[in-house]
Design an enzyme around this catalytic site. Structure first.
Site, PDB file in Angstrom:
ATOM      1  N   TYR A 133      32.460  39.147  40.492  1.00  0.00           N
ATOM      2  CA  TYR A 133      32.956  39.222  39.116  1.00  0.00           C
ATOM      3  C   TYR A 133      31.778  39.507  38.204  1.00  0.00           C
ATOM      4  O   TYR A 133      30.897  38.666  38.033  1.00  0.00           O
ATOM      5  CB  TYR A 133      33.652  37.908  38.765  1.00  0.00           C
ATOM      6  CG  TYR A 133      34.225  37.788  37.367  1.00  0.00           C
ATOM      7  CD1 TYR A 133      34.374  38.884  36.517  1.00  0.00           C
ATOM      8  CD2 TYR A 133      34.642  36.546  36.890  1.00  0.00           C
ATOM      9  CE1 TYR A 133      34.911  38.748  35.260  1.00  0.00           C
ATOM     10  CE2 TYR A 133      35.180  36.391  35.625  1.00  0.00           C
ATOM     11  CZ  TYR A 133      35.316  37.501  34.809  1.00  0.00           C
ATOM     12  OH  TYR A 133      35.837  37.357  33.552  1.00  0.00           O
ATOM     13  N   LYS A 161      35.608  42.495  40.477  1.00  0.00           N
ATOM     14  CA  LYS A 161      36.221  42.598  39.158  1.00  0.00           C
ATOM     15  C   LYS A 161      35.126  43.067  38.221  1.00  0.00           C
ATOM     16  O   LYS A 161      34.164  42.332  37.951  1.00  0.00           O
ATOM     17  CB  LYS A 161      36.790  41.249  38.703  1.00  0.00           C
ATOM     18  CG  LYS A 161      37.358  41.282  37.286  1.00  0.00           C
ATOM     19  CD  LYS A 161      37.806  39.898  36.830  1.00  0.00           C
ATOM     20  CE  LYS A 161      38.251  39.918  35.375  1.00  0.00           C
ATOM     21  NZ  LYS A 161      38.609  38.559  34.878  1.00  0.00           N
TER      22      LYS A 161
END
Length: 295
Positions: A133, A161
């Site tokens: 992330y 992400k």
């Protein structure tokens, strides 16, 4: 499994700032009914920085139990403390989450070499599939594509992400990581273009309040039905923008409460509820998105 519209789930709180598990379980049912692709619990939108470890794990466990295998669950397991990230990953592996969402260490400002060491240590200690992330606007740390490419060689690292706001990262990541590496946008307003460039979906704030619409948008995009996807994106764009009229998740929690999805709009301190100008802007965006009526 992990594609399309994945909701970055809010953590409902009572007016006293405690986790509202009744509303939480109701949210899971809402996303099951609306066709959301997966639930990401205890990320930024879930207020992970202000929940104690036991609360953090109880929220993820409640989501897993309510989903009952009908929907993939991604558990936020990142930390700026590698040992804590390992503890969370191990605990979530035991409770049966589909994958972990592991944010880059915040505040510490690690180098790229340190980021490789951090994630290598996590994957050596836990077999939980990991989605990296990258959200430099929050963390002060940018996970660069070349580093992601090296981390993608670790079997548990299955995707990222990407919330840097830079669409050129899609091509760079595909070049470094290959076509099978999962690429998820962390920016609702850019996510359709992200998928058009080769991404697989979005971890979405907007899906908290427009779950069916976001699911339909990304079903269309992944099927190549761009006119339908673009029409839905135009309808939702004011909402994407209004949900960041204040620090996330302040606006989206207010919108969830306004729609009756949760009992209270309260975030946990140091965040405070949305102010009157923000409520006005967001209410108008909900009208434009056809989620509430005017009046």
């Amino acid at each position: 499994m992990l594609s399309g519209s994945i909701v970055a789930l809010v953590t409902p709180m009572t007016a006293q700032g405690e986790v509202d598990f009744t509303s939480l379980r109701r949210l899971v049912d809402y996303h099951l009914a609306c066709g959301t692709g997966a639930i990401a619990a205890m990320g930024t939108t879930g207020e992970s920085p202000t929940l104690a470890t036991d609360e953090h794990l109880e929220v993820v466990r409640a989501v897993v139990e309510q989903a009952e295998g009908r929907l993939p669950v991604i558990g936020g397991c990142g930390s700026n403390d590698t040992r804590q990230a390992i503890r969370l990953s191990r605990a979530m592996e035991e409770m049966g989450v589909t994958a972990g969402l592991s944010v880059t260490p915040y505040y510490n400002k690690p180098s790229q070499a340190a980021l490789r060491a951090h994630y290598t240590a996590i994957t050596e200690a836990s077999g939980l599939p990991q989605i990296l992330y990258n959200v430099p606007g929050r963390t002060g740390c940018d996970l660069l594509p070349d580093t992601v490419g090296r981390l993608a060689e670790l079997a548990p690292v299955i995707g990222i992400k990407e919330a840097s706001g830079r669409l050129e990262r899609v091509g760079q990541l595909k070049s470094c990581c290959g076509d099978d590496f999962l690429l998820l946008s962390g920016d609702d307003h850019l996510a359709l273009d992200f998928v058009r460039l080769g991404g697989h979906g979005v971890v979405s704030v907007t899906a908290n309040v427009a779950a069916a619409e976001m699911a339909a948008l990304f079903r269309a995009a992944l099927a190549g039905d761009w006119p339908v996807a673009e029409a839905l994106q135009r309808r939702l764009l004011p909402l994407h923008q209004a949900l960041f009229c204040d620090t996330n998740p302040i606006p989206v929690k207010w919108a969830c409460a306004e729609l009756g999805l949760i009992a209270s709009p309260m975030p946990r301190l140091p965040l405070i509820p949305l102010d009157a100008p923000g409520r006005k802007q967001l209410r108008e965006a909900l009208v434009k998105a056809e989620l509430i009526g005017r009046g």
